[in-house]
Design a protein around this motif. Structure first.
Motif: not given
Length: 417
Positions: A284-290
């Motif tokens: 989950a921490p890897y998820a982001g805008a890109k």
């Protein structure tokens, strides 16, 4: 938390010493029973009783002596063999001449073989040959003349003891070779772990200094050049590594020593009693805008070390996207929970990897894909497939069987290719 060196002693001889201890006790009981059944045939039974009392007391008192190789000293072996030989020579005095000539048993009987075997286990075949030769000479003197049965028994003890002594020597050599192999394996795993950590920290900083210094020019360019040289030297060091000198105990009979490094924090994380973790929480921490994360609606449980290594491989793939695909590149993470395995796919829309670039990077010491991705998956019993078409992005497919409990020993953080 500091690392702790763990020392493991390997000794294939210890079961032999335990067997010898049991053999001496059983043969002592047998010898006493043999005398009791035929005590009326002895001419001087009191002499036999006195010797057997000494033999029984010696056997019981010296049991700790034959429990380990360290306790079985040369002085003890000499005394033990002396008692056996004295018993053989006393037989002609205590027993009747008719029984001796008829091939009757000696006073120590098969107990003597235990004394010879102690020589074989302690010192190998040469010591065994020496002890069995002395016993053979004592038996020939006892019989008065060499007979077929006497020669047969002497040769049997001689050959058997030498064979056991030779096997012990081969076992010791094999033990040392195995200990050396285990040390090399442990050193290799530690080298890989260090390579991952260094790739993640020091080498990354050196590469950044080199790029920024070259861009700024002037004195900064010289600093960048020096940083680049140190980066190359450090990559060469962590790629080659050093294997520690093998260490064995001072007394070869003690067995070989294997030294490995324990990492308490990692060991606690690998404890199966902590229960499985949800892979989704690590990704989950890897998820982001890109970066888009697509995951199942239900938990994806995995053993803690497996989940950690799989998440580390995903992080390494994403680091490669940021490093090589450009600032505007997007990435997608897809988690699939199949009945027999977990599949995690990392895809980006970057320019892709030119053909032969991975082999070239590995040759230059840039082991991000080789260690951080494929190496991690290999350590946890999984596979990593990388598909890249120039101009169409890169896709990394990570597969891990659900039955895997943990990695084989390589741990660390993600690094760059």
């Amino acid at each position: 938390m500091p690392k702790r060196e763990r020392v493991m002693r390997m000794s294939v001889e210890q079961p032999l010493w335990r067997a010898l201890t049991g053999y001496r006790v059983l043969t002592m009981v047998y010898v006493v029973g043999l005398f009791v059944s035929a005590c009326g045939k002895f001419e001087r039974p009191w002499l036999a009783v006195a010797y057997l009392a000494v033999l029984a007391g010696w056997t019981l008192i010296t049991l700790p002596r034959v429990a380990t190789a360290a306790n079985c000293t040369k002085r003890f072996l000499a005394a033990d063999l002396t008692i056996a030989i004295v018993g053989i020579l006393l037989t002609r005095v205590a027993d009747s001449a008719a029984r001796v000539e008829a091939g009757g048993p000696t006073l120590p009987s098969i107990w003597t073989a235990g004394a010879v075997l102690a020589f074989a286990i302690k010192g190998g075949w040469r010591w065994a040959a020496f002890a069995s030769t002395l016993v053979g000479v004592a038996n020939l003197i006892h019989r008065g003349a060499p007979t077929r049965d006497t020669i047969h028994n002497v040769l049997l003890v001689w050959v058997a003891s030498i064979a056991i002594g030779y096997v012990v020597e081969v076992a010791r050599a094999s033990e040392r070779t195995l200990a050396r192999a285990l040390e090399i394996e442990a050193a290799t795993r530690e080298r890989v772990r260090l390579a991952r950590d260094i790739h993640d920290s020091v080498l990354q900083v050196l590469a950044m200094v080199q790029r920024r210094g070259t861009a700024l020019g002037g004195e900064a360019a010289e600093l960048g050049r020096m940083a680049g040289e140190q980066e190359v030297a450090l990559r060469t060091l962590v790629s080659g590594g050093l294997v520690p000198v093998s260490r064995i105990s001072e007394d070869a009979a003690h067995g070989a020593l294997v030294r490995a490094v324990d990492e308490p924090d990692a060991a606690a994380a690998d404890d199966p009693s902590t229960g499985p973790v949800d892979l989704r929480s690590l990704l989950a921490p890897y998820a982001g805008a890109k970066i888009t994360l697509s995951e199942p609606g239900a938990p994806v449980p995995l053993a803690p070390p497996v989940a950690r290594e799989l998440a580390g491989a995903v992080g390494a793939a994403l680091d490669n996207v940021r490093e090589h695909a450009g600032d505007g590149a997007r990435a997608w993470i897809l988690v699939e929970d199949w009945p027999e395995e977990i599949i995690v796919t990392v895809r980006d829309d970057g320019p892709g990897i030119p053909e032969g670039r991975l082999a070239q990077a590995e040759g230059e010491g840039r082991l991000g894909v080789a260690l951080s991705i494929r190496g991690r998956l290999r350590d946890i019993g999984g596979t990593a497939e990388l598909i890249s078409v120039p101009g169409q992005g890169t896709e990394v497919e990570l597969k891990v069987p659900k039955a895997v409990e943990g990695p084989k020993g390589v741990r660390g953080k993600a690094e760059k290719r």
